[in-house]
Write a protein that holds these residues in place. Structure first.
Motif, PDB file in Angstrom:
ATOM      1  N   SER A 361      -8.535   3.726   3.331  1.00 53.75           N
ATOM      2  CA  SER A 361      -8.112   2.783   2.302  1.00 53.75           C
ATOM      3  C   SER A 361      -6.622   2.936   2.059  1.00 53.75           C
ATOM      4  O   SER A 361      -6.071   4.040   2.162  1.00 53.75           O
ATOM      5  N   ASN A 362      -5.959   1.841   1.749  1.00 54.33           N
ATOM      6  CA  ASN A 362      -4.560   1.877   1.353  1.00 54.33           C
ATOM      7  C   ASN A 362      -4.272   0.721   0.417  1.00 54.33           C
ATOM      8  O   ASN A 362      -4.973  -0.300   0.435  1.00 54.33           O
ATOM      9  N   GLY A 363      -3.266   0.889  -0.397  1.00 50.96           N
ATOM     10  CA  GLY A 363      -2.907  -0.155  -1.351  1.00 50.96           C
ATOM     11  C   GLY A 363      -1.473   0.004  -1.809  1.00 50.96           C
ATOM     12  O   GLY A 363      -0.856   1.063  -1.648  1.00 50.96           O
ATOM     13  N   GLU A 364      -0.940  -1.069  -2.383  1.00 49.44           N
ATOM     14  CA  GLU A 364       0.443  -1.064  -2.844  1.00 49.44           C
ATOM     15  C   GLU A 364       0.570  -2.070  -3.980  1.00 49.44           C
ATOM     16  O   GLU A 364      -0.062  -3.138  -3.960  1.00 49.44           O
ATOM     17  N   TYR A 365       1.381  -1.724  -4.968  1.00 49.18           N
ATOM     18  CA  TYR A 365       1.563  -2.603  -6.118  1.00 49.18           C
ATOM     19  C   TYR A 365       3.004  -2.540  -6.591  1.00 49.18           C
ATOM     20  O   TYR A 365       3.557  -1.449  -6.785  1.00 49.18           O
ATOM     21  N   ASP A 366       3.637  -3.701  -6.781  1.00 47.50           N
ATOM     22  CA  ASP A 366       5.006  -3.798  -7.289  1.00 47.50           C
ATOM     23  C   ASP A 366       4.964  -3.770  -8.818  1.00 47.50           C
ATOM     24  O   ASP A 366       4.638  -4.764  -9.468  1.00 47.50           O
ATOM     25  N   VAL A 367       5.286  -2.614  -9.397  1.00 46.76           N
ATOM     26  CA  VAL A 367       5.242  -2.466 -10.845  1.00 46.76           C
ATOM     27  C   VAL A 367       6.350  -3.293 -11.484  1.00 46.76           C
ATOM     28  O   VAL A 367       6.139  -3.993 -12.477  1.00 46.76           O
ATOM     29  N   LYS A 372       7.687   0.319  -6.944  1.00 50.72           N
ATOM     30  CA  LYS A 372       6.347   0.014  -6.445  1.00 50.72           C
ATOM     31  C   LYS A 372       5.565   1.310  -6.270  1.00 50.72           C
ATOM     32  O   LYS A 372       6.129   2.376  -6.002  1.00 50.72           O
ATOM     33  N   LEU A 373       4.258   1.205  -6.448  1.00 55.13           N
ATOM     34  CA  LEU A 373       3.343   2.318  -6.272  1.00 55.13           C
ATOM     35  C   LEU A 373       2.433   2.031  -5.080  1.00 55.13           C
ATOM     36  O   LEU A 373       2.100   0.877  -4.806  1.00 55.13           O
ATOM     37  N   GLY A 374       2.020   3.086  -4.380  1.00 56.08           N
ATOM     38  CA  GLY A 374       1.135   2.897  -3.242  1.00 56.08           C
ATOM     39  C   GLY A 374       0.330   4.142  -2.959  1.00 56.08           C
ATOM     40  O   GLY A 374       0.630   5.236  -3.461  1.00 56.08           O
ATOM     41  N   TYR A 375      -0.697   3.983  -2.145  1.00 59.01           N
ATOM     42  CA  TYR A 375      -1.515   5.120  -1.770  1.00 59.01           C
ATOM     43  C   TYR A 375      -2.111   4.873  -0.390  1.00 59.01           C
ATOM     44  O   TYR A 375      -2.196   3.743   0.096  1.00 59.01           O
ATOM     45  N   TYR A 403       2.339   7.514  -3.521  1.00 58.51           N
ATOM     46  CA  TYR A 403       3.791   7.464  -3.567  1.00 58.51           C
ATOM     47  C   TYR A 403       4.279   6.425  -4.562  1.00 58.51           C
ATOM     48  O   TYR A 403       3.571   5.473  -4.919  1.00 58.51           O
ATOM     49  N   ALA A 404       5.510   6.656  -5.011  1.00 59.49           N
ATOM     50  CA  ALA A 404       6.252   5.703  -5.837  1.00 59.49           C
ATOM     51  C   ALA A 404       7.629   5.562  -5.216  1.00 59.49           C
ATOM     52  O   ALA A 404       8.235   6.550  -4.793  1.00 59.49           O
ATOM     53  N   GLN A 405       8.123   4.331  -5.155  1.00 60.51           N
ATOM     54  CA  GLN A 405       9.410   4.084  -4.511  1.00 60.51           C
ATOM     55  C   GLN A 405      10.237   3.130  -5.369  1.00 60.51           C
ATOM     56  O   GLN A 405       9.719   2.143  -5.893  1.00 60.51           O
ATOM     57  N   ARG A 406      11.507   3.463  -5.444  1.00 57.18           N
ATOM     58  CA  ARG A 406      12.452   2.625  -6.192  1.00 57.18           C
ATOM     59  C   ARG A 406      13.578   2.197  -5.262  1.00 57.18           C
ATOM     60  O   ARG A 406      14.185   3.026  -4.576  1.00 57.18           O
ATOM     61  N   LEU A 407      13.857   0.912  -5.230  1.00 51.31           N
ATOM     62  CA  LEU A 407      14.947   0.343  -4.445  1.00 51.31           C
ATOM     63  C   LEU A 407      15.846  -0.456  -5.374  1.00 51.31           C
ATOM     64  O   LEU A 407      15.382  -1.367  -6.067  1.00 51.31           O
ATOM     65  N   GLU A 408      17.112  -0.096  -5.392  1.00 51.73           N
ATOM     66  CA  GLU A 408      18.078  -0.840  -6.207  1.00 51.73           C
ATOM     67  C   GLU A 408      19.435  -0.743  -5.539  1.00 51.73           C
ATOM     68  O   GLU A 408      20.029   0.329  -5.467  1.00 51.73           O
ATOM     69  N   GLY A 409      19.922  -1.867  -5.048  1.00 51.49           N
ATOM     70  CA  GLY A 409      21.171  -1.861  -4.307  1.00 51.49           C
ATOM     71  C   GLY A 409      21.048  -1.002  -3.069  1.00 51.49           C
ATOM     72  O   GLY A 409      20.141  -1.158  -2.261  1.00 51.49           O
TER      73      GLY A 409
END
Length: 809
Positions: A361-367, A372-375, A403-409
């Motif tokens: 199973s895998n998933g991802e969500y743009d908070v 975004k969070l994913g597993y 995981y949690a990931q942040r992208l900014e610039g």
């Protein structure tokens, strides 16, 4: 190497199943044959439909046109025969009530009833639909059009239909035809004794024939490769269904399959619930084998696939997949369960029959727009299960993560936890878990400091192992850096870097070099270097292209410090020198080791590049240590002050030939430490692929000396048949000899594909030793494929083509 033998009684069971299956199909065929008599579409003779001779046409005079604007439509426009693409400029293409135009050699109209009779090259244009006929009678009060003689209809989809007679009413929404023959926009054909189009969205055909196969031009009476005949075919455009009653599949005119009822989605349907194509046959692992799947559309953003596998030896497998997309995310689950026994690579019984299964199973969500969070989750009940049922034979270690990931610039932040589940039979199970792994990277603007760009990479890595005697490592690092690139007027390109490294380690239960009496300890280090890379490309324009000569020189200055033995080396062991990393400031992978001391690297790249995108280029380089001793492992090519020679040759002499060769050569003995060769040659359908690998072991790694050769050839036998063969050989070592082999034949034309493949694997895996599998595939254009059991094509993956482990999606 030992090979497991399959008893003759097991083979007999497999052949018995095939015999019963073929007998059943034959009985169904003969039962179906008694239900209806079918027409041969090739018996249609359009010339028999002519009802006017030249004298009759002359009575009606010259070419005339008739505007039916008072009854239908609002204005006139000319003939617009062609496909929908050619009608792109038609102003009435999307008009629900387009004008209606009739042109003919001659026309007459009854003044009292308004009935119009048109004869001779009659054409009716209604929107993008066009009807041609020898005679057309139009009844304005009933809005009925009757066409006879050489009737043809071009519909809005670009399909063309021919008939002896045709009747249209309700603005050409209802159509009735006799002896219809159609050529569809993809080249397929259909024919029927009678046809009806109702309300513009439903078509019914009686005694219908369909085939995408081309008719032999030299012998039009020759039987088609395959065609489907049915007493009735219904195409419901609202429900998007195609339904067959008493359908029969014929090959070369011989019936081979019958079904009283068949329904499938219309060709333009992208997603639709229904039974997917099955897999069936015989496998050395499972005996008889039948794999059926059902696809269920739950909503426009959600679907599921249900799977049922019945085997003769391994019981029944029940599984499925579920997929869901959200506005800001997605989720996927794949799972199965089975009740069977476990066996090892030598077919020894490991465990009596019990429940087994897997779940992925895998998933991802743009908070937010930046976060975004994913597993990812993967688990199997035992090491053999995934390979036993062809779910996966390459996943020796399953990865589970959140995981949690942040992208900014230009800034990136990753926070991740990773858990490894080891499926390898002989593994100690002491895999490290990443609890947690945090990374942050910042990149500044160009020219912000002394004309260069600043950057910062920071990381916290926690490698946690369970057990009182298992080593756990907590590593905190930061790498601030500055870099500037300059191109001088002379053409010299220079990149200058200033790098610094700050590391802190905490080690629990150390198992590396003895740290004295310390059981748990912490250690910190600081390090830095200056790195400069210069290259000077010389380009000489020539006829048809240009020649390149580019010398390259790098200099790295760093402190002469030894590696601290208290610092564990978890990620910098596998050092591999090549031309790509020769000019790096540190040739260690990972970040547990830094290359100390001062060294230079020098090399040259030269080649010729043509205007037609062909080229031949070569590289050669080496490095020299000036000071320091970074303690590179033996075999890495960097253990001596003067490194091994590295380089390669790349060629593309035409679109049909390319070669890539790379090497590492001992700087003293000139013996090869590594060679990699890949070449592809194709000519008039003939294709050859060659791959050669020689790699000496590197001290401190688990890899042994390797010397392997892969050969793959595809040879066309004629216009339709191809022969393919591939082998993987181990040329040296304890496992010397043939590792894998495959041969196969493929037939392909415009409407049918057939392939057979024999595959032998001599490599022991989790569940079996060497196995032999034969795969047959039949493909019918528009109808789908019927597959034998899937097999694993592990021989360099895509070299053998796409995997046959079809999920039916």
């Amino acid at each position: 190497m030992k090979h497991r033998k399959t008893g003759q009684h097991k083979l007999f069971k497999g052949y018995t199943l095939v015999f019963v299956l073929m007998t059943t199909i034959a009985l169904l065929h003969y039962v179906g044959y008694a239900h209806a008599q079918f027409i041969n579409p090739m018996e249609f003779d359009e010339s028999d439909s002519d009802i006017f001779d030249n004298d009759t046409r002359d009575d009606y005079g010259a070419q005339n046109s008739y505007n039916l604007e008072p009854q239908i439509g609002t204005s006139l426009f000319g003939s617009n025969q062609g496909t929908p693409e050619s009608n792109a400029d038609n102003p009435y293409a999307n008009d629900p009530n387009p004008p209606f135009l009739v042109t003919a050699d001659g026309m007459a109209q009854d003044k009292e009833t308004g009935v119009l009779v048109a004869q001779g090259n009659v054409e009716i244009t209604y929107g993008i639909q066009v009807v041609h006929a020898d005679e057309i009678i139009y009844y304005p009060q009933q809005e009925i059009v009757e066409a006879t003689g050489n009737v043809s209809l071009l519909d809005e989809d670009g399909n063309v239909y021919f008939a002896d007679s045709m009747r249209l009413d309700d603005g050409m929404k209802n159509v009735f035809v006799e002896e219809v023959y159609g050529i569809l926009n993809d080249g397929s054909y259909l024919a029927a004794r009678q046809g009806r189009r109702i309300a513009g969205n439903k078509t019914e055909m009686d005694l219908a024939v369909f085939s995408p196969c081309e008719v032999c031009r030299e012998n039009p009476d020759k039987e088609l490769l395959w065609q489907v005949k049915a007493t009735k075919v219904i195409h419901d455009e609202v429900a998007q269904d195609v339904i067959y009653h008493n359908a029969r599949l014929e090959m070369f005119g011989v019936p081979v399959f019958y079904t009283p009822y068949l329904s499938h989605p219309a060709p333009n349907v992208e997603r639709r619930s229904g039974i997917l194509k099955p897999s069936f046959g015989f496998s050395s692992k499972h005996g008889s084998y039948l794999d059926g799947r059902y696809y269920q559309v739950i909503s426009p953003s959600e679907d599921a696939t249900f799977r049922l596998v019945q085997t003769g030896r391994s019981g029944t497998l029940v599984g499925g997949e579920w997929r869901k997309r959200f506005d800001r995310g997605k989720i996927f689950i794949d799972a199965s369960v089975n009740h069977s026994e476990r066996r090892d690579a030598k077919d020894n019984l490991l465990e009596e029959a019990d429940w087994r299964g897997h779940i992925f199973s895998n998933g991802e969500y743009d908070v937010t727009d930046n976060w975004k969070l994913g597993y990812g989750f993967s688990r199997a009940t035992d090491p053999e299960y995934l390979d036993d049922f062809y779910i996966s034979s390459t996943k020796d270690v399953l990865v589970n993560s959140f995981y949690a990931q942040r992208l900014e610039g230009r800034d990136i932040t990753d926070v991740k936890t990773v858990y490894f589940y080891d499926l390898r039979p002989n593994s100690s199970g002491d895999q490290p878990q990443l609890l947690p792994w945090i990374r942050h990277s910042m990149v500044g603007d160009s020219n912000e400091l002394w004309g260069g760009r600043t950057a910062l990479d920071a990381e916290l890595l926690s490698l946690v192992r369970s057990g009182d005697t298992s080593q756990s490592v907590y590593h905190l690092s930061a790498r601030p850096s500055w870099a500037r690139e300059t191109v001088f007027s002379t053409g010299l390109a220079t990149r200058f870097e200033a790098n610094s490294f700050f590391d802190s380690y905490t080690v629990n239960n150390p198992t590396g070099p003895s740290p004295g009496d310390k059981e748990n300890y912490s250690q910190g280090t600081a390090f830095g270097n200056l790195h400069m890379v210069n290259r000077m490309p010389f380009i000489n324009p020539m006829k048809g292209g240009y020649a390149l000569f580019e010398p390259k020189l790098s200099l790295t200055v760093a402190p002469n410090q030894k590696h601290d033995t208290d610092i564990p080396n978890e990620g910098s062991k596998d050092v591999q020198l090549d031309y790509a990393n020769l000019f790096d400031s540190s040739r260690y992978p990972g970040n547990n080791r830094r290359e100390t001391g001062t060294h230079v690297a020098y090399g040259v790249k030269t080649g010729f590049y043509s205007d037609s995108n062909t080229y031949i280029a070569g590289t050669l380089g080496q490095s020299q240590r000036i000071s320091g001793n970074p303690d590179f492992p033996v075999g890495s090519g960097l253990e001596d002050d003067r490194s091994d020679l590295v380089g390669g040759v790349e060629t593309k002499l035409s679109e049909n030939f390319n070669l890539d060769y790379r090497f590492q050569m001992d700087q003293e003995t000139m013996d090869y430490q590594r060679q990699e060769l890949q070449s592809q040659i194709s000519y008039e359908g003939i294709k050859f692929y060659t791959s050669y690998l020689l790699a000496k072991a590197v001290e401190g790694t688990d890899l042994e000396d390797r010397k392997q050769l892969t050969l793959n050839a595809t040879l066309p036998m004629n216009e339709y048949w191809d022969f393919n063969a591939a082998t993987l050989h181990n040329l040296d070592g304890s496992n010397k000899g043939l590792l894998k082999a495959q041969i196969g034949f493929t037939y392909q034309d415009e409407c049918f594909t057939f392939s057979s493949k024999a595959y032998r694997n001599f490599i022991e895996n989790n569940s079996r030793t060497s196995e032999f599998t034969i795969l047959f595939t039949l493909g019918f254009k528009k109808l789908g494929e019927f597959l034998a059991p899937p097999i694993d094509d592990e021989l360099l993956g895509s070299i053998f083509g796409d995997s046959n482990n079809d999920n039916g999606n």
